[in-house]
Design a protein around this motif. Structure first.
Motif, PDB file in Angstrom:
ATOM      1  N   ALA A  44       4.607  -7.119  10.660  1.00  0.00           N
ATOM      2  CA  ALA A  44       3.347  -7.359  11.353  1.00  0.00           C
ATOM      3  C   ALA A  44       3.207  -8.819  11.743  1.00  0.00           C
ATOM      4  O   ALA A  44       3.759  -9.715  11.109  1.00  0.00           O
ATOM      5  N   ASN A  45       2.476  -9.028  12.831  1.00  0.00           N
ATOM      6  CA  ASN A  45       2.104 -10.386  13.244  1.00  0.00           C
ATOM      7  C   ASN A  45       0.604 -10.378  13.548  1.00  0.00           C
ATOM      8  O   ASN A  45      -0.125  -9.528  13.033  1.00  0.00           O
ATOM      9  N   ALA A  46       0.156 -11.299  14.369  1.00  0.00           N
ATOM     10  CA  ALA A  46      -1.275 -11.394  14.646  1.00  0.00           C
ATOM     11  C   ALA A  46      -1.830 -10.152  15.336  1.00  0.00           C
ATOM     12  O   ALA A  46      -3.032  -9.874  15.259  1.00  0.00           O
ATOM     13  N   GLU A  47      -0.970  -9.381  16.021  1.00  0.00           N
ATOM     14  CA  GLU A  47      -1.423  -8.207  16.759  1.00  0.00           C
ATOM     15  C   GLU A  47      -0.864  -6.910  16.180  1.00  0.00           C
ATOM     16  O   GLU A  47      -1.600  -5.938  15.985  1.00  0.00           O
ATOM     17  N   MET A  48       0.426  -6.897  15.889  1.00  0.00           N
ATOM     18  CA  MET A  48       1.093  -5.654  15.486  1.00  0.00           C
ATOM     19  C   MET A  48       0.564  -5.136  14.146  1.00  0.00           C
ATOM     20  O   MET A  48       0.480  -5.880  13.173  1.00  0.00           O
ATOM     21  N   ARG A  49       0.157  -3.869  14.123  1.00  0.00           N
ATOM     22  CA  ARG A  49      -0.331  -3.154  12.939  1.00  0.00           C
ATOM     23  C   ARG A  49      -1.615  -3.740  12.347  1.00  0.00           C
ATOM     24  O   ARG A  49      -1.988  -3.415  11.224  1.00  0.00           O
ATOM     25  N   ARG A  50      -2.300  -4.578  13.097  1.00  0.00           N
ATOM     26  CA  ARG A  50      -3.530  -5.168  12.553  1.00  0.00           C
ATOM     27  C   ARG A  50      -4.615  -4.104  12.360  1.00  0.00           C
ATOM     28  O   ARG A  50      -5.395  -4.164  11.417  1.00  0.00           O
ATOM     29  N   LEU A  51      -4.671  -3.123  13.278  1.00  0.00           N
ATOM     30  CA  LEU A  51      -5.701  -2.091  13.165  1.00  0.00           C
ATOM     31  C   LEU A  51      -5.535  -1.285  11.885  1.00  0.00           C
ATOM     32  O   LEU A  51      -6.522  -0.890  11.263  1.00  0.00           O
ATOM     33  N   GLU A  52      -4.272  -1.027  11.498  1.00  0.00           N
ATOM     34  CA  GLU A  52      -4.060  -0.319  10.240  1.00  0.00           C
ATOM     35  C   GLU A  52      -4.322  -1.227   9.051  1.00  0.00           C
ATOM     36  O   GLU A  52      -5.075  -0.885   8.125  1.00  0.00           O
ATOM     37  N   LEU A  53      -3.698  -2.405   9.059  1.00  0.00           N
ATOM     38  CA  LEU A  53      -3.716  -3.268   7.877  1.00  0.00           C
ATOM     39  C   LEU A  53      -5.102  -3.825   7.562  1.00  0.00           C
ATOM     40  O   LEU A  53      -5.365  -4.221   6.429  1.00  0.00           O
ATOM     41  N   THR A  54      -5.981  -3.884   8.550  1.00  0.00           N
ATOM     42  CA  THR A  54      -7.327  -4.397   8.301  1.00  0.00           C
ATOM     43  C   THR A  54      -8.325  -3.296   7.944  1.00  0.00           C
ATOM     44  O   THR A  54      -9.504  -3.582   7.721  1.00  0.00           O
ATOM     45  N   THR A  55      -7.870  -2.041   7.860  1.00  0.00           N
ATOM     46  CA  THR A  55      -8.807  -0.950   7.542  1.00  0.00           C
ATOM     47  C   THR A  55      -8.363  -0.076   6.381  1.00  0.00           C
ATOM     48  O   THR A  55      -9.210   0.412   5.632  1.00  0.00           O
ATOM     49  N   ILE A  56      -7.060   0.139   6.170  1.00  0.00           N
ATOM     50  CA  ILE A  56      -6.623   1.142   5.197  1.00  0.00           C
ATOM     51  C   ILE A  56      -6.773   0.688   3.751  1.00  0.00           C
ATOM     52  O   ILE A  56      -6.683   1.504   2.829  1.00  0.00           O
ATOM     53  N   GLY A  57      -7.035  -0.582   3.504  1.00  0.00           N
ATOM     54  CA  GLY A  57      -7.034  -1.108   2.148  1.00  0.00           C
ATOM     55  C   GLY A  57      -8.289  -0.874   1.344  1.00  0.00           C
ATOM     56  O   GLY A  57      -8.339  -1.226   0.167  1.00  0.00           O
ATOM     57  N   ASP A  58      -9.312  -0.238   1.934  1.00  0.00           N
ATOM     58  CA  ASP A  58     -10.560  -0.040   1.199  1.00  0.00           C
ATOM     59  C   ASP A  58     -11.342   1.094   1.857  1.00  0.00           C
ATOM     60  O   ASP A  58     -11.395   1.169   3.094  1.00  0.00           O
ATOM     61  N   PRO A  59     -11.951   1.979   1.075  1.00  0.00           N
ATOM     62  CA  PRO A  59     -12.742   3.062   1.680  1.00  0.00           C
ATOM     63  C   PRO A  59     -13.856   2.561   2.582  1.00  0.00           C
ATOM     64  O   PRO A  59     -14.204   3.226   3.574  1.00  0.00           O
ATOM     65  N   LEU A  60     -14.418   1.390   2.281  1.00  0.00           N
ATOM     66  CA  LEU A  60     -15.521   0.872   3.093  1.00  0.00           C
ATOM     67  C   LEU A  60     -15.057   0.493   4.495  1.00  0.00           C
ATOM     68  O   LEU A  60     -15.777   0.719   5.473  1.00  0.00           O
TER      69      LEU A  60
END
Length: 309
Positions: A128-144
């Motif tokens: 990942a970089n500043a763009e790649m996989r950011r949508l996943e990595l910024t959301t999957i880590g917590d139910p909230l």
């Protein structure tokens, strides 16, 4: 070997004055662990590891037996992390982009794993970089951070290798269970295959709060003809006539409107895709007699789409 690793890490921890945890990456089912030779019960009993990662091959397996692992780990302090990698279901030609589907699918997996009580999520080869996989990595880590995000809940896909391969009939990433793809035949009992698709979003509540855009059921049929007739039920209730789409016809840069596979799409009421396990059954009523290959149910997806911020 596992005991030797633990003795070594215990010594490292003693020298540096703080813990040196051990993570093991194993199969996603206890049966798979036993077939490979991982004596996971002994590892747990002797506390030879601190984290168990259920995802031992170069692929993402959504069939992690969370409940069985958690029962084994109860009271030990050992953490359970499902493992993410590549997934062959991404290769399907859908009506949304591969990127959008992948993000929504990993979010649905994560929502389910968190709801079932995992301690964390492990990702492998997600460069990942500043763009790649950011949508996943910024959301999957917590139910909230997963709340209010688009998701695709899918029937379990298992790709069997062809008959002429050295591992014919097996899945290339050792998946034991799978519901698709499956051949659709007309039967004397007017029956058909059933698919279990759990949803971990409170869809009706989101709709009541004005946060839900729409919910849809997408079923991909291989070798589909407009002369075919199929009947689909959702939780025992017959659905009406679907909208029929295919990737070729939807592509403005492709002059053809015919594709080997088509998607049957139903708009659903929120309660039809609400939190819980849903059963989808597909029955073949009439097959176009001009076409020799049988119909193949390739994918079964429940799309949950929210109002954009």
């Amino acid at each position: 070997l596992q005991r030797a690793v633990r003795r070594m890490t215990n010594e490292i921890a003693r020298v540096r004055g703080k813990p040196f945890p051990v993570a093991v990456r194993v199969a996603t089912t206890l049966e798979g662990c036993h077939k490979i030779g991982y004596d996971i019960e002994s590892w747990v009993e002797e506390k030879l590891c601190d984290i168990i990662i259920a995802g031992g091959t170069a692929g993402t397996d959504p069939t992690v037996e969370v409940e069985d692992f958690k029962k084994l780990l109860y009271g030990t302090g050992i953490s359970l992390y499902p493992g993410y990698d590549f997934h062959r279901q991404q290769e399907a030609r859908r009506l949304i982009s591969t990127q959008d589907w992948r993000v929504a699918w990993f979010r649905s997996l994560s929502a389910g794993f968190w709801d079932r009580g995992v301690d964390g999520i492990y990702v492998f080869n997600w460069h990942a970089n500043a763009e790649m996989r950011r949508l996943e990595l910024t959301t999957i880590g917590d139910p909230l951070t997963l709340q209010g995000t688009d998701k695709v809940y899918s029937a379990i896909y298992r790709k069997n290798l062809p008959k002429d391969s050295s591992h014919a009939g097996t899945d290339p990433v050792d998946r034991i269970y799978g519901e698709t793809p499956v051949t659709l035949y007309r039967t004397l009992t007017n029956d058909g295959p059933k698919f279990q698709v759990p949803v971990y979003d409170h869809v009706s509540q989101a709709a009541n709060e004005g946060l839900l855009a729409k919910t849809e059921l997408h079923i991909e049929l291989g070798h589909y003809s407009t002369q075919d007739e199929v009947q689909v039920t959702l939780d025992g209730l017959k659905l009406g006539e679907p909208m029929v789409c295919n990737v070729t016809a939807e592509d403005p840069n492709n002059p053809s409107e015919v594709d080997e596979n088509s998607w049957l799409i139903w708009q659903l009421d929120p309660h039809q895709a609400d939190y819980g396990r849903h059963e989808i059954q597909v029955k073949l009523v009439k097959r176009d007699t001009r076409i020799h290959p049988p119909l193949i149910i390739s994918q079964v997806d429940l799309h949950i789409m929210y109002v954009a911020d």
